[in-house]
Design an enzyme around this catalytic site. Structure first.
Site, PDB file in Angstrom:
ATOM      1  N   GLU A 126       0.887  -1.171   0.000  1.00 40.95           N
ATOM      2  CA  GLU A 126       0.000   0.000   0.000  1.00 40.95           C
ATOM      3  C   GLU A 126       0.917   1.212   0.000  1.00 40.95           C
ATOM      4  O   GLU A 126       1.533   1.530   1.019  1.00 40.95           O
ATOM      5  CB  GLU A 126      -0.886  -0.009   1.249  1.00 40.95           C
ATOM      6  CG  GLU A 126      -1.788  -1.232   1.375  1.00 40.95           C
ATOM      7  CD  GLU A 126      -2.912  -1.267   0.353  1.00 40.95           C
ATOM      8  OE1 GLU A 126      -3.074  -0.295  -0.393  1.00 40.95           O
ATOM      9  OE2 GLU A 126      -3.617  -2.283   0.299  1.00 40.95           O
ATOM     10  N   GLU A 163       4.319  13.413  -4.200  1.00 40.87           N
ATOM     11  CA  GLU A 163       3.506  13.361  -2.981  1.00 40.87           C
ATOM     12  C   GLU A 163       4.125  14.292  -1.930  1.00 40.87           C
ATOM     13  O   GLU A 163       5.284  14.121  -1.560  1.00 40.87           O
ATOM     14  CB  GLU A 163       3.472  11.919  -2.461  1.00 40.87           C
ATOM     15  CG  GLU A 163       2.520  11.723  -1.310  1.00 40.87           C
ATOM     16  CD  GLU A 163       2.512  10.280  -0.803  1.00 40.87           C
ATOM     17  OE1 GLU A 163       3.590   9.672  -0.722  1.00 40.87           O
ATOM     18  OE2 GLU A 163       1.419   9.791  -0.471  1.00 40.87           O
TER      19      GLU A 163
HETATM   20  P1  NAD Z   1       8.213   4.827   4.826  1.00 39.05           P
HETATM   21  O1  NAD Z   1       8.238   4.024   3.569  1.00 39.05           O
HETATM   22  O2  NAD Z   1       9.330   5.742   5.090  1.00 39.05           O
HETATM   23  O3  NAD Z   1       8.151   3.871   6.111  1.00 39.05           O
HETATM   24  C1  NAD Z   1       7.111   2.933   6.279  1.00 39.05           C
HETATM   25  C2  NAD Z   1       7.619   1.801   7.154  1.00 39.05           C
HETATM   26  O4  NAD Z   1       8.636   1.094   6.451  1.00 39.05           O
HETATM   27  C3  NAD Z   1       8.251   2.262   8.468  1.00 39.05           C
HETATM   28  O5  NAD Z   1       7.897   1.351   9.488  1.00 39.05           O
HETATM   29  C4  NAD Z   1       9.726   2.173   8.167  1.00 39.05           C
HETATM   30  O6  NAD Z   1      10.517   1.969   9.308  1.00 39.05           O
HETATM   31  C5  NAD Z   1       9.784   0.957   7.269  1.00 39.05           C
HETATM   32  N1  NAD Z   1      10.963   0.877   6.394  1.00 39.05           N
HETATM   33  C6  NAD Z   1      11.722   1.893   5.914  1.00 39.05           C
HETATM   34  N2  NAD Z   1      12.726   1.386   5.156  1.00 39.05           N
HETATM   35  C7  NAD Z   1      12.589   0.048   5.167  1.00 39.05           C
HETATM   36  C8  NAD Z   1      13.320  -1.027   4.557  1.00 39.05           C
HETATM   37  N3  NAD Z   1      14.391  -0.808   3.806  1.00 39.05           N
HETATM   38  N4  NAD Z   1      12.903  -2.290   4.764  1.00 39.05           N
HETATM   39  C9  NAD Z   1      11.811  -2.524   5.517  1.00 39.05           C
HETATM   40  N5  NAD Z   1      11.083  -1.570   6.123  1.00 39.05           N
HETATM   41  C10 NAD Z   1      11.476  -0.293   5.939  1.00 39.05           C
HETATM   42  O7  NAD Z   1       6.816   5.561   4.833  1.00 39.05           O
HETATM   43  P2  NAD Z   1       6.300   6.665   5.866  1.00 39.05           P
HETATM   44  O8  NAD Z   1       7.010   7.930   5.550  1.00 39.05           O
HETATM   45  O9  NAD Z   1       6.334   6.090   7.231  1.00 39.05           O
HETATM   46  O10 NAD Z   1       4.764   6.787   5.463  1.00 39.05           O
HETATM   47  C11 NAD Z   1       4.255   7.692   4.547  1.00 39.05           C
HETATM   48  C12 NAD Z   1       4.010   7.009   3.210  1.00 39.05           C
HETATM   49  O11 NAD Z   1       3.083   5.941   3.378  1.00 39.05           O
HETATM   50  C13 NAD Z   1       3.384   7.919   2.174  1.00 39.05           C
HETATM   51  O12 NAD Z   1       4.006   7.707   0.946  1.00 39.05           O
HETATM   52  C14 NAD Z   1       1.933   7.447   2.125  1.00 39.05           C
HETATM   53  O13 NAD Z   1       1.247   7.716   0.932  1.00 39.05           O
HETATM   54  C15 NAD Z   1       2.096   5.998   2.351  1.00 39.05           C
HETATM   55  N6  NAD Z   1       0.839   5.418   2.829  1.00 39.05           N
HETATM   56  C16 NAD Z   1       0.118   4.616   1.975  1.00 39.05           C
HETATM   57  C17 NAD Z   1      -1.097   4.088   2.380  1.00 39.05           C
HETATM   58  C18 NAD Z   1      -1.895   3.201   1.459  1.00 39.05           C
HETATM   59  O14 NAD Z   1      -2.785   2.522   1.961  1.00 39.05           O
HETATM   60  N7  NAD Z   1      -1.630   3.172   0.154  1.00 39.05           N
HETATM   61  C19 NAD Z   1      -1.572   4.366   3.655  1.00 39.05           C
HETATM   62  C20 NAD Z   1      -0.820   5.191   4.497  1.00 39.05           C
HETATM   63  C21 NAD Z   1       0.397   5.699   4.062  1.00 39.05           C
END
Ligand code: NAD
Length: 491
Positions: free
Chosen positions: A251, A384
């Site tokens: 997602e 975004e």
């Molecule tokens: P992010 O990708 O930075 O982090 C999300 C999660 O992934 C965190 O727990 C982080 O620690 C982990 N992570 C980071 N690097 C990783 C790796 N290399 N391996 C495994 N895990 C890793 O995202 P964010 O900044 O926390 O969230 C915002 C983003 O989430 C926005 O782009 C938003 O659109 C998206 N989002 C999407 C939905 C959906 O349903 N499509 C819902 C909510 C948020």
């Protein structure tokens, strides 16, 4: 006054534990930006222990429990969430900067997610296929250990959106919450234990994504990874998961269009467009962050959006009258502000916000921001921003509206405003988005497929889609009489 812990630990095998290495990371709140807690910083060792506990629980009674027994536990989790609704909302508001009224809604939705999947699992039945001479039936089995990796926006609710179907399906779990907002997840161990979730079925490893998250994705005993976060992170995870051919649910990000035709109910469209992008601080994956407006109503809409945005109440997230709180983290705040400066440099017309509101000298606050005359070549149209910032762009025809709606790499949500039934269906069919709402904002029916197309994701969650993800379907074929077998090796 909400009690805030100064230490956050992992939850492994039914016990709160520090990291094997003893490592921690600092967690700050978005209003004071001061460190309020040190959280255990997990790495491969902690993930290894959590997966071991989850795998052992997967070999125990949990996956084979009658659906009704699991559903009872899910309902008790929902009870536990509801009983702590005020506290969960207060903690979430403190940690994320979400306005308290909206955080309360998210806590209520988290409870609803558990109740909903409790219902789904007791109603679950399998397909059978009958043809002359043969009967086939499906055996559905939990996939095993599910790795759940969640983002910092509405963390508690998004965790529940994965936990509920994974538990309902009989999976055991290792949850890796986002490092900027680990606080609300730290309420889950007590809720789960009280509800009767057996030790080892639910585990949490806190930590930095590139360490704890990456170790979870790389672990060979975790066949499913459900990830919500940025598109770029999703791509990294897919590469790593390929080594063990894991099932992935992705997602990801969005830049969703809100298309307003001149024949729409413009009052409702303005209300919905503003709420859709400014609620949850604009830190919302399905935010309608690009408003596309038909030329004949464009100027009037821009004026109305600007006037309303100027009146959006930005302030202390714990104040019930606040509509936009504090952005989650200084790093994110700087990123959003850099987009505001970029928009001005790219030639977009700033008609509201774009600055720290007066009277709020500290904290990650940004006034509701509206850019008009945004063109598709601008980065603020394409990327975004994930804050209370909206771009407005005019169009002259239905064809151009569709072209502009589809002119980014994302395809999560779309919102259409028109009073023409024919046009609504025509445009809905052409807009490249996983979810489209007509004359409405993001009102969810939990049974429906949730997810995006293009760079917004892969796979669907919600209803049966979630159950399919957390289970394996196997088919058994039964011969009902003699089967004709070509006889090899008899001549
Ligand atoms: P992010 O990708 O930075 O982090 C999300 C999660 O992934 C965190 O727990 C982080 O620690 C982990 N992570 C980071 N690097 C990783 C790796 N290399 N391996 C495994 N895990 C890793 O995202 P964010 O900044 O926390 O969230 C915002 C983003 O989430 C926005 O782009 C938003 O659109 C998206 N989002 C999407 C939905 C959906 O349903 N499509 C819902 C909510 C948020």
């Amino acid at each position: 006054m909400t009690e805030i812990p100064d230490k956050i630990e992992h939850f492994i095998g039914g016990r709160l534990v520090p990291s094997v290495s003893g490592g921690t990371f600092d967690v700050a709140d978005p209003v004071s930006n001061r460190v309020y807690a040190r959280a255990a910083a997990g790495d491969a060792d902690d993930v290894g222990k959590a997966v071991e506990a989850a795998a052992a629980a997967s070999d125990g009674p949990w996956p084979g429990l009658a659906a009704r027994a699991r559903a009872r536990i899910l309902n008790r989790i929902a009870d536990g969430i509801e009983a702590r609704g005020e506290r969960i909302a207060a903690v979430e508001t403190f940690d994320t900067g979400l306005p308290i009224t909206q955080a309360k809604g998210q806590a209520a939705r988290a409870a609803e997610n558990f109740r909903y999947f409790a219902d789904v699992i007791v109603a679950q039945h399998e397909e059978a296929f009958s043809q002359p001479g043969q009967l086939g039936y499906v055996l559905r089995r939990p996939a095993g250990v599910a790795g759940l990796i969640t983002p910092w926006n509405t963390p508690f609710m998004l965790e529940s959106w994965k936990l509920a179907p994974a538990l309902a399906s009989g999976c055991t779990i290792v949850l890796k919450p986002a490092e900027w907002t680990p606080l609300s997840a730290s309420l889950l161990p007590e809720i789960m234990t009280e509800a009767g979730v057996p030790d080892g079925v639910f585990n949490i490893v806190h930590g930095i994504g590139e360490q704890a998250g990456a170790a979870l994705v790389a672990h060979p005993r975790v066949p499913r990874i459900s990830f919500t976060g940025e598109t770029a992170t999703g791509q990294v995870i897919m590469r790593s998961a390929a080594d063990n051919l894991k099932g992935l649910s992705m997602e990801l990000g969005g830049k969703s269009p809100c298309v307003i035709f001149a024949d729409a109910d413009l009052d409702a469209a303005v209300d919905s467009a503003l709420f859709g992008v400014m609620s949850l601080n604009g830190e919302r994956c399905t935010a309608g962050s690009r408003i596309l407006a038909e030329r004949s109503v464009y100027d009037a809409l821009v004026t109305r959006l600007a006037e309303r945005a100027d009146r959006v109440r930005v302030g202390d997230p714990s104040d019930p009258s606040t509509e936009i709180g504090a952005l989650v983290h200084t790093e994110h705040y700087d990123r959003v502000m850099s987009y505001v400066r970029l928009g001005a440099r790219e030639g977009a017309r700033l008609v509201a916000g774009g600055r720290r509101p007066s009277g709020l000298p500290a904290g990650n606050y940004l006034a509701a921001t509206v850019f008009a005359d945004v063109t598709p070549s601008m980065r603020i149209f394409q990327e975004e921003i994930f804050g209370p910032v909206v771009c407005v762009t005019p169009f002259d025809s239905e064809e151009e509206a569709v072209r502009l709606a589809n002119a980014t790499r994302y395809g999560l949500a779309a919102y259409l405003w028109t009073s023409s039934l024919n046009r609504a269906h025509r445009v809905a069919a052409q807009v490249e988005s996983g979810m489209t709402w007509v004359n409405s904002h993001n009102v969810r029916d939990l049974r429906t497929p949730f997810g995006g197309v293009k760079s917004s994701g892969l796979g669907r969650e919600g209803g049966q889609h979630s159950i399919d993800f957390y289970t394996e379907s196997r088919i058994v074929h039964i011969a009902l009489g003699e089967t004709h077998v070509p006889r090899f090796g008899v001549s």
